[in-house]
Design a protein around this motif. Structure first.
Motif, PDB file in Angstrom:
ATOM      1  N   PHE A 189       0.832  -1.204   0.000  1.00 12.57           N
ATOM      2  CA  PHE A 189       0.000   0.000   0.000  1.00 12.57           C
ATOM      3  C   PHE A 189       0.867   1.254   0.000  1.00 12.57           C
ATOM      4  O   PHE A 189       0.598   2.213  -0.729  1.00 12.57           O
ATOM      5  N   LEU A 232      -4.687  -4.531  -4.417  1.00 12.98           N
ATOM      6  CA  LEU A 232      -4.974  -4.306  -2.987  1.00 12.98           C
ATOM      7  C   LEU A 232      -6.481  -4.307  -2.706  1.00 12.98           C
ATOM      8  O   LEU A 232      -6.901  -4.414  -1.553  1.00 12.98           O
ATOM      9  N   HIS A 233      -7.285  -4.158  -3.764  1.00 14.26           N
ATOM     10  CA  HIS A 233      -8.750  -4.174  -3.627  1.00 14.26           C
ATOM     11  C   HIS A 233      -9.254  -3.112  -2.642  1.00 14.26           C
ATOM     12  O   HIS A 233     -10.090  -3.385  -1.786  1.00 14.26           O
ATOM     13  N   VAL A 234      -8.685  -1.902  -2.753  1.00 15.45           N
ATOM     14  CA  VAL A 234      -9.183  -0.782  -1.941  1.00 15.45           C
ATOM     15  C   VAL A 234     -10.271  -0.077  -2.752  1.00 15.45           C
ATOM     16  O   VAL A 234     -10.055   0.262  -3.919  1.00 15.45           O
ATOM     17  N   ARG A 258     -12.811   4.191   2.943  1.00 21.17           N
ATOM     18  CA  ARG A 258     -12.527   3.178   1.928  1.00 21.17           C
ATOM     19  C   ARG A 258     -12.574   1.794   2.584  1.00 21.17           C
ATOM     20  O   ARG A 258     -12.271   1.648   3.774  1.00 21.17           O
ATOM     21  N   ALA A 303     -11.053  -2.248   2.240  1.00 22.73           N
ATOM     22  CA  ALA A 303      -9.989  -3.053   1.614  1.00 22.73           C
ATOM     23  C   ALA A 303     -10.282  -4.519   1.900  1.00 22.73           C
ATOM     24  O   ALA A 303     -10.503  -4.894   3.055  1.00 22.73           O
ATOM     25  N   ARG A 335     -12.720  -7.182   6.256  1.00 24.20           N
ATOM     26  CA  ARG A 335     -12.501  -5.907   5.578  1.00 24.20           C
ATOM     27  C   ARG A 335     -11.731  -4.962   6.510  1.00 24.20           C
ATOM     28  O   ARG A 335     -11.974  -4.930   7.720  1.00 24.20           O
TER      29      ARG A 335
END
Length: 689
Positions: free
Chosen positions: A33, A42-44, A57, A59, A66
């Motif tokens: 990150f 990173l799937h943010v 946000r 993640a 999460r």
């Protein structure tokens, strides 16, 4: 694009409870990150439609977990504030706001709906006080106090201490502390300084441009965020057991750690306010700023046990700095100085002293005594020995605080007896403990022992006048060096002697004395109960003034202390065992987090019969904590400086001072105050039925 990621205290505290797979992903997430927060792997993702605060946000983490991350509106510092399973994580964040307060520059988390709902639910029984201090504050002043703008109407509805306490859980902790200070009678500027460590007008670079400006967060007054520089740094933080004192300091504590003074400084505060934590961090701070590699920092305490604990803590905090810090207790320090100065005797014991007194009492030339033999012995230990007196003139003129009045003529009659006792010591080549302190001071003053660049002292309230003079002689005060001496103490916890102002030893702290008011160790319920033990006693500030406890409060709440009347030692032991079993079953406490004091054989037997393991705390040994199981047992003096989630104070003997506190000696009351304030969440006090 590089970024910084700060982690919230609550994430670190709950980290070990996360599944191993999630822990590993979070650790590797940190590095990736910070290298590139926009990395798609990173799937943010944004959560604009479901969140009150657009900066939130999510993640993705393994097993449906999460992480909640707050993105900055200015700068490149992101904040990881929460981790939980998907629905719970998002429900937690949904109505919260995550903002830098525009006036104080403190990061705050708050829920406007929750606060308004709590105000609406307040019972009518909370009777508003006339002219309640918060009622007179304007919107501008409440904003200056750190109240988030949307919460100002709710705070204006607070009209009594009861409603402030009831609503305190819904306020950001920084503005809660400031408001409690104001409610206790401080001015707004005093409360900002004493409760938050903030100047009335902060430096421009520390004032954010808006609620999403996270630049300089680490430099601002910061309660709960730590900058994690990557996976390895996270491992370092989590390696030792996660004592929060290592990582998180209150902004006011930080201020005192780095405070530069031209003369001696003093930190006081009641039990649990983090005085010793300040001292440890200050010792490390000073050690890391030594100009000369030959210079040393001295950290000394009154009790042996605490000095052993502090040595281990300093090593945990900064192993390199620890090499420049000498940690020892007062009596070991005195012996070392005497030995290095050529003394080859020994410290006497009770048998030695009894033998000398016995030889004096049978002397036919003794004549008429001005007091009984027992009173003479007390006079010697409490006045002559404690003050390092070695001649008649000093005895005739010394201040005898806390002692019965005697005339000058009686003192003249008594002096030959005391001189005979000192000759007896010299003949046998032994010193009393205080005699060694006196001898050590003379050695330092005669330049037979080096001075330290910085000296720090814990438990100053238990130091004798002679011990304070020794400390002063070891400091570079005369040389005019900065930060020569930092003393820490609390008149509430004086369990060894009567009051001695530090100015009598030539230690001038006026204008350089500060008080910590927020208790981190003990719940508000236990703090209030312990404070009531000292009702009616004037507590001094270690320099002749009186301490003000205005604004003192705990950072958290807990169950009320349990007072259990018992008929005799067997019933007391049964009550304590039942309490221990309940704590372990209902609250999930580990046995090592529970301590019983004082040590009693009946309690040991009852615990053993109930198949509960025990561990007796021994002098000069560190409590092994979770490494060794067992309910802890120890004397009140032994547990000074330690803390536990639960304490049982076994006071069911008819002659225990707890059964008639108003008539008890001050030192006995202070002892029990010390024992009660070792408890974090649970306190049981057994008393005589």
């Amino acid at each position: 694009m590089m970024a910084q990621l700060m982690m919230h205290r609550d994430v670190l505290k709950g980290y070990h409870k996360l599944p191993t797979k999630v822990q590993k992903r979070v650790a590797s997430f940190m590095d990736r990150f910070q290298a590139d927060p926009s990395d798609p792997s990173l799937h943010v993702h944004k959560l604009d439609e479901t969140m009150v605060d657009s900066k939130v946000r999510g993640a993705n983490l393994p097993d449906g977990y999460r992480a909640i991350i707050i993105a900055p509106e200015k700068g490149d510092t992101y904040l990881m504030v929460h981790i939980d399973v998907h629905d719970k994580a998002y429900a937690w964040a949904k109505n919260k706001r995550f903002e830098m307060h525009p006036k104080t520059g403190v990061f705050q988390v708050f829920d406007v709906e929750e606060m308004q709902s709590a105000v609406a639910q307040q019972p009518e029984t909370f009777s508003p006080a006339d002219n309640y201090p918060l009622s007179g504050l304007s919107d501008d002043n409440l904003f200056k106090a750190g109240v988030p703008e949307p919460l100002i109407p709710a705070v204006k509805a607070i009209s009594s201490d009861e409603s402030l306490e009831a609503l305190s859980d819904y306020l950001p902790k920084d503005c809660r502390d400031v408001l409690m200070g104001i409610a206790a009678g401080m001015t707004l500027d005093e409360a900002l300084d004493e409760m938050l460590g903030l100047d009335a007008t902060p430096a421009p670079e520390l004032v954010p441009d808006g609620p999403g400006d996270f630049t300089n967060v680490a430099q601002r007054a910061n309660f709960d965020l730590v900058l994690v520089k990557g996976e390895e740094h996270l491992k370092d933080i989590l390696q030792a057991s996660l004592e929060e004192w290592r990582i998180f300091l209150h902004p006011y504590q930080k201020k005192l750690v780095a405070w530069e003074t031209k003369g001696p400084m003093n930190i006081n505060g009641s039990a649990g306010t983090g005085k010793t934590v300040c001292l440890i961090h200050r010792a490390v701070h000073l050690a890391n700023h030594l100009d000369n590699s030959k210079d040393k920092v001295l950290l000394t305490t009154f009790t042996t046990n605490l000095s052993i604990t502090l040595k281990a803590y300093i090593r945990q905090l900064d192993a390199n700095a620890a090499d420049c810090i000498e940690v020892t207790n007062l009596h070991a320090l005195s012996r070392t100085i005497c030995t290095r100065s050529g003394w080859k005797g020994r410290i006497g014991d009770d048998e030695d002293f009894d033998a000398i007194w016995a030889s004096i009492w049978v002397n036919p030339e003794l004549g008429q005594l001005p007091m009984t033999e027992d009173e003479m012995v007390n006079e010697y230990w409490q006045v002559i020995d404690a003050n390092g007196i070695d001649n008649e003139e000093d005895y005739l003129t010394t201040v005898r605080s806390g002692r019965p009045r005697i005339s000058r003529k009686q003192r003249r009659q008594a002096w030959p007896v005391f001189r005979a006792f000192q000759r007896g010591l010299k003949k046998r080549n032994i010193l009393t403990v205080e005699g060694a302190v006196h001898q050590a001071r003379l050695s330092v003053e005669q330049k037979n022992f080096h001075k330290y660049r910085h000296v720090l002292v814990d438990e100053t309230q238990d130091f004798s006048l002679e011990a304070l003079k020794l400390i002063r002689s070891l400091c570079p005060i005369e040389e005019g060096f900065s930060d020569p001496l930092c003393t820490v103490g609390d008149g509430h916890q004086r369990i060894y002697r009567t009051k001695i102002p530090m100015s009598r030893a030539g230690i001038e702290i006026r204008g350089r004395s500060r008080r910590l008011k927020i208790n981190y160790r003990t719940s508000e319920q236990i703090r209030k109960y312990a404070q009531a033990m000292l009702q009616g006693i004037e507590i001094d500030d270690l320099d002749g003034g009186q301490v003000s406890i205005a604004g003192d409060h705990s950072a958290f709440k807990g169950p009320e202390p349990i007072i259990a009347p018992c008929k005799g030692p067997i019933e007391e032991a049964k009550a304590i065992v039942a309490w221990v079993q309940k704590l372990m079953k209902d609250y999930g406490l580990e046995d090592y987090a529970i301590c019983i004091t004082p040590y009693k054989p009946e309690i040991v037997t009852a615990l053993t019969d109930a198949n509960l393991s025990i561990l007796q705390l021994k002098p000069r040994e560190v409590d092994p904590g979770k490494d060794e199981p067992g309910v802890r047992l120890g004397t009140i003096k032994r547990i000074k400086g330690l803390e536990f989630r639960a304490i049982a104070l076994a006071c069911a003997d008819p002659d225990d001072p707890m059964n008639s506190l108003a008539k008890a000696e001050i030192l006995d009351r202070c002892e029990r105050y010390v024992a009660a304030t070792r408890a974090r969440e649970h306190l049981l006090v057994t008393i005589c039925h």
